[in-house]
Design an enzyme around this catalytic site. Structure first.
Site, mmCIF file in Angstrom:
data_model
loop_
_atom_site.group_PDB
_atom_site.id
_atom_site.type_symbol
_atom_site.label_atom_id
_atom_site.label_comp_id
_atom_site.label_asym_id
_atom_site.label_seq_id
_atom_site.Cartn_x
_atom_site.Cartn_y
_atom_site.Cartn_z
ATOM 1 N N CYS A 20 67.272 16.942 76.182
ATOM 2 C CA CYS A 20 68.817 17.241 76.080
ATOM 3 C C CYS A 20 69.011 18.253 74.734
ATOM 4 O O CYS A 20 68.188 18.305 74.000
ATOM 5 C CB CYS A 20 69.547 16.049 75.460
ATOM 6 S SG CYS A 20 69.711 15.715 73.941
ATOM 7 N N PRO A 21 69.738 19.309 75.130
ATOM 8 C CA PRO A 21 70.864 19.401 76.066
ATOM 9 C C PRO A 21 70.367 20.234 77.172
ATOM 10 O O PRO A 21 71.129 20.789 78.091
ATOM 11 C CB PRO A 21 71.892 20.013 75.296
ATOM 12 C CG PRO A 21 71.196 20.969 74.312
ATOM 13 C CD PRO A 21 69.919 20.263 73.955
#
Lengths: 83, 382
Positions: A20-21
Site C-alpha cells: 500500500c498504497p
C-alpha cells in the site's frame, strides 16, 4: 452487491507483491482504460488492499462489487467503473 | 515544492503521550521525598506512604465521580485493561467464557480477549461499527449469546475520537452480562460514562506519569483476579505500589478535570477547524464522528499517499503525528479501527492536540499539508 456475469469483460490488474498504497494507485491509473460498466479485478496480496480498494471506490464514486480469488488463490477485489 | 519552515518542532501526538502536567511535576517531587516507604508497614515511612496512596485513591475517585474503594492503581493502562476485562470473566461462576468486543477496541482489549480465548477454548465475538466507528446498542444486544461472559465497549475511540453509547448499552444489557469499559482515551477529557462493571484508564494520557494505570471495579461487581494474587495493600493488583507516581497521576487528573471545560471547548473548536481545513486537499477521507467525539484528536487519510512518508515529511516540517497506515505498524497490518470503519487506511495521519497547542500551530499545519500531500502524490505520479 452483484458479481460480474460469467464471461463478462473483466480485466485483471496484477498487484501481487505491491505494498500500500501502490495497488490503489495502480487501480486509479488503470480505470481510464476500462470502459464504463466494465469490471476490473485488483489482484493484491497486500493486507491494506482489502480495506483500501472499497474505500477508494467510495471516495471516487466507483462501485465495489466484492472479493473473490485469482487462479492462484491471491485475493481479487472487483471494481466496476461507473464514471 | 512545499516550503520547509524553521519553527521549533510541534508535537501533535498527545493521544500517544502527554508531558507531565505542571500540577503533577510538583507533586511527584514532593511524593518521592515522603512516599518511598512500604505502605503495608506500620512504621513512620510506611504510614506516610499509605497516607499518600489513600490520598491518591481519594483524589482519583473524586475526579472520576466513583467510590474510593472502586479505585486501584496498576502499572499501566494496559494492565488495568487486562485486569478489568479478564477479572469480570474470572469472577463468573457460570462458565460463560465468551467475550463480545466492539470492532474498534484498543489492541490491549483485543490481546486480552485473544489470550482468554486461547486458554478457555471459547472464541470471542465482535460487534461491527458504522462509518463513524460507533456500535449500535441494538447490535450489541443482538450479538449477546448464551455463552457471552463479558461485553467490552470503549468510552471513546483512541484513533478517531468517536464517543460510544456506553450508558445506553449498559441500560440495554441491564446487568445480564457484565460490561467492561476501556476509558483510557477518554478519562479526564470527558466525564466517565456510567454503567460499567469494570473500567480502565491510563495516567500518561492525561498528563500523569507513565507507568500508572487506574482499574475501576464497581462495588458489588463479580470480579476476581485473573492473575496470581499478592499480599499488598490492594487485593486487585500485585507488586510494590508506585506511590509517588500514583499521587502525581491523581494530581494531574484533578487539574485536568478542573480545567476540562475550558480546554475541551478550545480543543474541540481547533479540531473542527482542522477537520474543515484539510478538506481543501483533494481526495481526503476525514474520519470519526464530526461532533460527538473526543475534543483533542482527528484522523484523516489521503488517497495515493504513503503513510510512513507522510509522517516523515510532516516531521521535516516540524510536526510530530501518528499514523495508522500499515507501513507504519510493526505488523504491516493496517489499523483495525480504520478497517472496521471502512476508512481509507493508507496515507493516514492522526493529529492530537496538547493542552497548550494553539490556533497558530493548527494553522501552520494546515498551511503546510496541501504542499506535503501534493509532493508525495507527485512522487508516485499522481
Amino acid at each position: 452487491m452483484s458479481t460480474p456475469e460469467p464471461g463478462a469483460d473483466l480485466r485483471e490488474l496484477d498487484c501481487r507483491g505491491r505494498l500500500c498504497p501502490l495497488p490503489v494507485i495502480d487501480l486509479a491509473r488503470a480505470l481510464p482504460e476500462v470502459a464504463v460498466g466494465d469490471v476490473v479485478g485488483v489482484v493484491a496480496d497486500d493486507a491494506a488492499a482489502r480495506v483500501d480498494v472499497p474505500a477508494w471506490c467510495r471516495m471516487r464514486g466507483q462501485e465495489y462489487l466484492g472479493e473473490d480469488a485469482a487462479d492462484d488463490g491471491v485475493p481479487r477485489y472487483l471494481v466496476r467503473r461507473l464514471t | 515544492m512545499a516550503v520547509v519552515t524553521n519553527a521549533a518542532p510541534v508535537d501533535l501526538d498527545a493521544a500517544s503521550g502527554e508531558p507531565l502536567h505542571p500540577a503533577a511535576s510538583e507533586v511527584l517531587a514532593a511524593a518521592h521525598e515522603r512516599g518511598w516507604g512500604d505502605p503495608r508497614r506500620l512504621h513512620r515511612a510506611g504510614r506516610d506512604a499509605r497516607l499518600l496512596l489513600d490520598n491518591a485513591r481519594e483524589v482519583v475517585a473524586g475526579a472520576l465521580g466513583v467510590r474510593r474503594d472502586e479505585v486501584s492503581f496498576t502499572s499501566s493502562g494496559t494492565e488495568a485493561v487486562h485486569r478489568g476485562l479478564l477479572g469480570l470473566l474470572e469472577g463468573r461462576a457460570d462458565g460463560r467464557d465468551a467475550t463480545l468486543l466492539s470492532a474498534v477496541e484498543h489492541s490491549a482489549v483485543g490481546h486480552a480477549a485473544d489470550w482468554w480465548a486461547r486458554r478457555s477454548g471459547v472464541p470471542g465475538a465482535v460487534v461491527p461499527v458504522d462509518r463513524h466507528g460507533r456500535v449500535s446498542p441494538d447490535d450489541v444486544v443482538d450479538l449477546v449469546a448464551p455463552g457471552t461472559g463479558v461485553v467490552a465497549l470503549q468510552a471513546a475511540n483512541h484513533e478517531v475520537g468517536t464517543v460510544q453509547p456506553v450508558a445506553e448499552v449498559a441500560a440495554r444489557l441491564d446487568g445480564r452480562v457484565p460490561l467492561f469499559v476501556d476509558a483510557c482515551a477518554a478519562a479526564g477529557r470527558r466525564a466517565l460514562p456510567r454503567g460499567w462493571d469494570a473500567a480502565a484508564a491510563s495516567a500518561h494520557k492525561w498528563g500523569g506519569p507513565p507507568g500508572v494505570g487506574v482499574l475501576l471495579v464497581r462495588k458489588g461487581a463479580r470480579w476476581a483476579s485473573p492473575f496470581p494474587g499478592d499480599d499488598r495493600v490492594d487485593e486487585r493488583t500485585s507488586g510494590f505500589e508506585n506511590v509517588p507516581a500514583a499521587l502525581a497521576a491523581a494530581a494531574a487528573l484533578q487539574a485536568v478535570v478542573t480545567e476540562r471545560d475550558e480546554v475541551a471547548t478550545r480543543q474541540h473548536a481547533l479540531v473542527a477547524r482542522l477537520r474543515e481545513g484539510v478538506t481543501v486537499i483533494p481526495d481526503v477521507d476525514v474520519v470519526g464522528d464530526p461532533d460527538d467525539r473526543l475534543p483533542h484528536l482527528v484522523t484523516f487519510s489521503f488517497l495515493y499517499v504513503d503513510g510512513e512518508a507522510l509522517v516523515h515529511e510532516l516531521e521535516r516540517h516540524g510536526f510530530g503525528v501518528a499514523s495508522g497506515s500499515a507501513c507504519t505498524s510493526s505488523t504491516f497490518e493496517p489499523s483495525h479501527v480504520l478497517a472496521a470503519m471502512g476508512a481509507l487506511t493508507h496515507g493516514n495521519a492522526r493529529v492530537s492536540l496538547h493542552r497548550d497547542t494553539g490556533a497558530d500551530d493548527v494553522e501552520r499545519l494546515l498551511a503546510v499539508l496541501p504542499g506535503v500531500v501534493a509532493d508525495l502524490r507527485a512522487r508516485v505520479g499522481m
